[in-house]
Motif scaffolding. Sequence first.
Motif, PDB file in Angstrom:
ATOM      1  N   THR A  32       0.836  -1.204   0.000  1.00 37.96           N
ATOM      2  CA  THR A  32       0.000   0.000   0.000  1.00 37.96           C
ATOM      3  C   THR A  32       0.867   1.249   0.000  1.00 37.96           C
ATOM      4  O   THR A  32       0.620   2.194  -0.753  1.00 37.96           O
ATOM      5  CB  THR A  32      -0.938   0.005   1.224  1.00 37.96           C
ATOM      6  N   VAL A  33       1.902   1.243   0.829  1.00 37.56           N
ATOM      7  CA  VAL A  33       2.797   2.398   0.916  1.00 37.56           C
ATOM      8  C   VAL A  33       3.622   2.526  -0.368  1.00 37.56           C
ATOM      9  O   VAL A  33       3.842   3.630  -0.855  1.00 37.56           O
ATOM     10  CB  VAL A  33       3.709   2.293   2.161  1.00 37.56           C
ATOM     11  N   LEU A  34       4.053   1.397  -0.942  1.00 34.12           N
ATOM     12  CA  LEU A  34       4.798   1.446  -2.210  1.00 34.12           C
ATOM     13  C   LEU A  34       3.963   2.115  -3.299  1.00 34.12           C
ATOM     14  O   LEU A  34       4.477   2.926  -4.064  1.00 34.12           O
ATOM     15  CB  LEU A  34       5.216   0.046  -2.650  1.00 34.12           C
ATOM     16  N   LYS A  35       2.679   1.791  -3.356  1.00 35.05           N
ATOM     17  CA  LYS A  35       1.801   2.408  -4.355  1.00 35.05           C
ATOM     18  C   LYS A  35       1.682   3.912  -4.116  1.00 35.05           C
ATOM     19  O   LYS A  35       1.701   4.700  -5.056  1.00 35.05           O
ATOM     20  CB  LYS A  35       0.421   1.752  -4.324  1.00 35.05           C
ATOM     21  N   ALA A  36       1.567   4.309  -2.851  1.00 34.31           N
ATOM     22  CA  ALA A  36       1.452   5.737  -2.524  1.00 34.31           C
ATOM     23  C   ALA A  36       2.737   6.482  -2.887  1.00 34.31           C
ATOM     24  O   ALA A  36       2.688   7.594  -3.420  1.00 34.31           O
ATOM     25  CB  ALA A  36       1.126   5.916  -1.043  1.00 34.31           C
ATOM     26  N   ILE A  37       3.891   5.880  -2.622  1.00 35.03           N
ATOM     27  CA  ILE A  37       5.173   6.508  -2.960  1.00 35.03           C
ATOM     28  C   ILE A  37       5.312   6.620  -4.476  1.00 35.03           C
ATOM     29  O   ILE A  37       5.750   7.650  -5.001  1.00 35.03           O
ATOM     30  CB  ILE A  37       6.355   5.716  -2.359  1.00 35.03           C
ATOM     31  N   ALA A  38       4.932   5.562  -5.210  1.00 33.80           N
ATOM     32  CA  ALA A  38       5.002   5.593  -6.674  1.00 33.80           C
ATOM     33  C   ALA A  38       4.160   6.741  -7.212  1.00 33.80           C
ATOM     34  O   ALA A  38       4.594   7.481  -8.098  1.00 33.80           O
ATOM     35  CB  ALA A  38       4.535   4.259  -7.260  1.00 33.80           C
ATOM     36  N   LEU A  41       5.824  10.133  -6.531  1.00 36.21           N
ATOM     37  CA  LEU A  41       7.012  10.394  -7.357  1.00 36.21           C
ATOM     38  C   LEU A  41       6.725  10.331  -8.858  1.00 36.21           C
ATOM     39  O   LEU A  41       7.643  10.483  -9.662  1.00 36.21           O
ATOM     40  CB  LEU A  41       8.127   9.407  -6.994  1.00 36.21           C
ATOM     41  N   GLY A  42       5.479  10.086  -9.248  1.00 38.70           N
ATOM     42  CA  GLY A  42       5.138  10.037 -10.664  1.00 38.70           C
ATOM     43  C   GLY A  42       5.670   8.807 -11.381  1.00 38.70           C
ATOM     44  O   GLY A  42       5.940   8.852 -12.583  1.00 38.70           O
ATOM     45  N   VAL A  73       9.487   1.453 -11.875  1.00 37.72           N
ATOM     46  CA  VAL A  73       9.015   1.316 -13.254  1.00 37.72           C
ATOM     47  C   VAL A  73       8.617   2.709 -13.730  1.00 37.72           C
ATOM     48  O   VAL A  73       7.798   3.379 -13.100  1.00 37.72           O
ATOM     49  CB  VAL A  73       7.824   0.339 -13.360  1.00 37.72           C
ATOM     50  N   GLN A  74       9.273   3.142 -14.810  1.00 40.04           N
ATOM     51  CA  GLN A  74       9.011   4.440 -15.408  1.00 40.04           C
ATOM     52  C   GLN A  74       8.609   4.241 -16.869  1.00 40.04           C
ATOM     53  O   GLN A  74       8.783   3.169 -17.424  1.00 40.04           O
ATOM     54  CB  GLN A  74      10.260   5.325 -15.350  1.00 40.04           C
ATOM     55  N   THR A  75       8.102   5.314 -17.474  1.00 39.71           N
ATOM     56  CA  THR A  75       7.736   5.278 -18.891  1.00 39.71           C
ATOM     57  C   THR A  75       8.855   5.927 -19.694  1.00 39.71           C
ATOM     58  O   THR A  75       9.285   7.040 -19.388  1.00 39.71           O
ATOM     59  CB  THR A  75       6.408   6.013 -19.128  1.00 39.71           C
ATOM     60  N   CYS A  76       9.311   5.221 -20.730  1.00 38.77           N
ATOM     61  CA  CYS A  76      10.384   5.720 -21.590  1.00 38.77           C
ATOM     62  C   CYS A  76       9.895   6.963 -22.340  1.00 38.77           C
ATOM     63  O   CYS A  76       8.809   6.961 -22.922  1.00 38.77           O
ATOM     64  CB  CYS A  76      10.796   4.629 -22.576  1.00 38.77           C
TER      65      CYS A  76
END
Length: 179
Positions: A32-38, A41-42, A73-76
């Motif tokens: 849950t916290v990982l999703k909130a941090i993601a 941070l965009g 995981v980011q978008t190129c």
Amino acid sequence: MAERLIDPWPSTVTLARVDRGGVDLKLAPDETVLKAIAKQLGLVSLHELKADVYLRSWMDGAEVSGVLRARVVQTCGVTSEDFETPIDARFSLRVLPADSEHAPQDEGGELGLDPDGDDPPDVLEGETIDVSGYVIEHLALELDPFPRKPGAVFVQPPEPVELSPFAALKGLKTKGDEG
């Protein structure tokens, strides 16, 4: 002797606790916290975040150092495809209470900072260090603001053709009109 423990997320530590002998923390937020941090941070997602943080007494404040490991995981920016990047980074900073005689003073807008010197210590609002906040801050500093998937190559699009209103009229002109 440093106190060793696994701290809950979010994690805070008081200066008094650090002053009694230092604190070593292992931080690992849940899903849950990982999703909130993601989201904060965009990122597309944050698959893992672990941090070993060491707090030691320094002047009348503390030195905070550690190692953080994450899989983001980011978008190129070139292909618009999502891709995962591992992050393994060290960080170190110093904090002081607001009432410290050693806290940096803002004198007329000029801090007198040496651009090649160490960062000045952070001044705390109270007597508590937001350890998890510093971990997120340093994770953010490690992110590539223009992420590019390995092997992705930007190809310059062709130059646009002439788009003036007269270019369309040139196409309408016939050979009989010349003269």
